[in-house]
Scaffold this motif. Structure first.
Motif, PDB file in Angstrom:
ATOM      1  N   LEU A 161      47.291  12.982  57.747  1.00 33.62           N
ATOM      2  CA  LEU A 161      46.637  13.532  56.553  1.00 33.62           C
ATOM      3  C   LEU A 161      45.110  13.394  56.607  1.00 33.62           C
ATOM      4  O   LEU A 161      44.409  14.387  56.388  1.00 33.62           O
ATOM      5  CB  LEU A 161      47.218  12.869  55.288  1.00 33.62           C
ATOM      6  N   PRO A 162      44.568  12.198  56.925  1.00 33.00           N
ATOM      7  CA  PRO A 162      43.100  12.099  56.985  1.00 33.00           C
ATOM      8  C   PRO A 162      42.484  12.993  58.063  1.00 33.00           C
ATOM      9  O   PRO A 162      41.391  13.517  57.877  1.00 33.00           O
ATOM     10  CB  PRO A 162      42.850  10.621  57.326  1.00 33.00           C
ATOM     11  N   ILE A 163      43.187  13.184  59.163  1.00 35.95           N
ATOM     12  CA  ILE A 163      42.662  14.034  60.244  1.00 35.95           C
ATOM     13  C   ILE A 163      42.441  15.447  59.709  1.00 35.95           C
ATOM     14  O   ILE A 163      41.427  16.092  59.979  1.00 35.95           O
ATOM     15  CB  ILE A 163      43.639  14.038  61.455  1.00 35.95           C
ATOM     16  N   ILE A 164      43.393  15.902  58.902  1.00 31.53           N
ATOM     17  CA  ILE A 164      43.301  17.259  58.358  1.00 31.53           C
ATOM     18  C   ILE A 164      42.311  17.308  57.180  1.00 31.53           C
ATOM     19  O   ILE A 164      41.442  18.178  57.130  1.00 31.53           O
ATOM     20  CB  ILE A 164      44.707  17.752  57.958  1.00 31.53           C
ATOM     21  N   LEU A 165      42.413  16.331  56.278  1.00 35.44           N
ATOM     22  CA  LEU A 165      41.531  16.349  55.097  1.00 35.44           C
ATOM     23  C   LEU A 165      40.061  16.180  55.462  1.00 35.44           C
ATOM     24  O   LEU A 165      39.185  16.741  54.818  1.00 35.44           O
ATOM     25  CB  LEU A 165      41.931  15.249  54.110  1.00 35.44           C
ATOM     26  N   LEU A 166      39.801  15.381  56.491  1.00 34.36           N
ATOM     27  CA  LEU A 166      38.404  15.154  56.877  1.00 34.36           C
ATOM     28  C   LEU A 166      37.871  16.251  57.798  1.00 34.36           C
ATOM     29  O   LEU A 166      36.752  16.165  58.297  1.00 34.36           O
ATOM     30  CB  LEU A 166      38.249  13.780  57.546  1.00 34.36           C
ATOM     31  N   GLY A 167      38.692  17.256  58.024  1.00 34.86           N
ATOM     32  CA  GLY A 167      38.223  18.421  58.772  1.00 34.86           C
ATOM     33  C   GLY A 167      37.956  18.166  60.239  1.00 34.86           C
ATOM     34  O   GLY A 167      37.020  18.730  60.817  1.00 34.86           O
ATOM     35  N   ALA A 168      38.784  17.319  60.869  1.00 32.19           N
ATOM     36  CA  ALA A 168      38.604  17.057  62.306  1.00 32.19           C
ATOM     37  C   ALA A 168      38.923  18.313  63.126  1.00 32.19           C
ATOM     38  O   ALA A 168      39.576  19.245  62.633  1.00 32.19           O
ATOM     39  CB  ALA A 168      39.509  15.911  62.725  1.00 32.19           C
ATOM     40  N   ASP A 169      38.469  18.323  64.357  1.00 29.92           N
ATOM     41  CA  ASP A 169      38.772  19.435  65.271  1.00 29.92           C
ATOM     42  C   ASP A 169      40.291  19.560  65.410  1.00 29.92           C
ATOM     43  O   ASP A 169      40.987  18.549  65.541  1.00 29.92           O
ATOM     44  CB  ASP A 169      38.146  19.125  66.636  1.00 29.92           C
TER      45      ASP A 169
END
Ligand SMILES: [Zn+2]
Ligand SMILES: [Zn+2]
Length: 267
Positions: free
Chosen positions: A147-155
């Motif tokens: 979830l944080p990977i997606i919410l924080l807009g990671a590559d």
């Protein structure tokens, strides 16, 4: 012909699995564990193929996607502007810190233990044994992971790369091999510490919780180290063999039978 990051990661995962299986056969930690050991097909078909496939849909499509649709989270600097290696490292370390504490809590709390006992139920721990995890445990841990990977807009490449590292490291720490990282074992977790975590010995019931970075155990005082090998493995009580029964047992104990052999103390 060009390959996507996901395809390359899948290929590397297969190559890694073959390498780890080779290391198990060539340099075994415990001798006499057959490749098709007890519970092998439950772990491969039940947990690795079917459960992983279904939970990926549940976690990404039915939990993360709806949350993502309701939230924008731009408190942190634009993570996508960082080099991909740094993004991966950031999520590796932060999630590993979370998983250390959650894992520790699972061992300390009798209700959370029910979501984790399946993972400890193999008596013959090998490269694929780590895949045995209750669906609830996977849903919680992987939602908090991705979830944080997606919410924080990671590559977008961070997800398959992190998935690859999770898969490889998961196989490695459970591998029945005496391979050691040498002095680096105090930084990178390997089978040396995690195989002990799967032992049925009192002294490790609350030790060696680390997944990827063993320094969490060193920092927080839960590292157990010895030159001896465990003599008992798995749970101290009987556990169902069937995938569905293993899941149900977390919710309802229809019988509880301690194993007859007593716990041994390594001291
Ligand atoms: Zn554990
Ligand atoms: Zn494990």
């Amino acid at each position: 012909m060009t390959f996507s990051v996901t395809q390359i990661c899948s290929l590397l995962l297969i190559v890694g699995a073959i390498t780890i299986i080779y290391l198990e056969r060539k340099f075994p930690y415990r001798r006499g564990i057959p490749f098709f050991r007890d519970g092998f097909w439950t772990d491969v078909i039940g947990y690795t193929i079917i459960q992983s496939f279904l939970l990926k849909i549940v976690i990404f499509d039915y939990i993360i996607l709806p949350i993502q649709g309701r939230m924008t989270w731009d408190l942190l600097p634009q993570i996508s502007a960082w080099p991909i290696a740094l993004q991966v490292l950031f999520f590796l370390v932060t999630h590993d810190f979370y998983i250390y504490w959650f894992h520790r809590w699972q061992h300390a709390n009798k209700f959370l233990w029910r979501t984790h006992e399946a993972h400890h139920s193999n008596e013959q721990v090998d490269w694929i044994a780590g895949m045995r995890s209750h669906a609830l445990e996977i849903i919680v841990n992987q939602t908090i992971e991705f979830l944080p990977i997606i919410l924080l807009g990671a590559d977008p490449a961070v997800i398959p790369i992190k998935g690859l590292i999770d898969g490889l490291w998961g196989m490695l720490i459970h591998a029945n091999t005496r391979l050691s990282f040498g002095k680096l074992k105090y930084i990178f977790n390997g089978p040396e510490f995690h195989l002990w975590h799967h032992a049925d010995h009192e002294e490790v019931f609350y030790a060696n919780f680390a997944t990827k970075f063993s320094f969490w155990d060193a920092i927080f005082g839960t590292l157990y180290e010895t030159s001896k090998k465990p003599t008992q493995w798995g749970l101290y009580y009987e556990f169902p063999k069937n995938y569905f029964a293993q899941h149900l047992y977390a919710l309802y104990r229809w019988s509880f039978k301690p194993k007859t052999k007593p716990l041994k103390n390594d001291q």
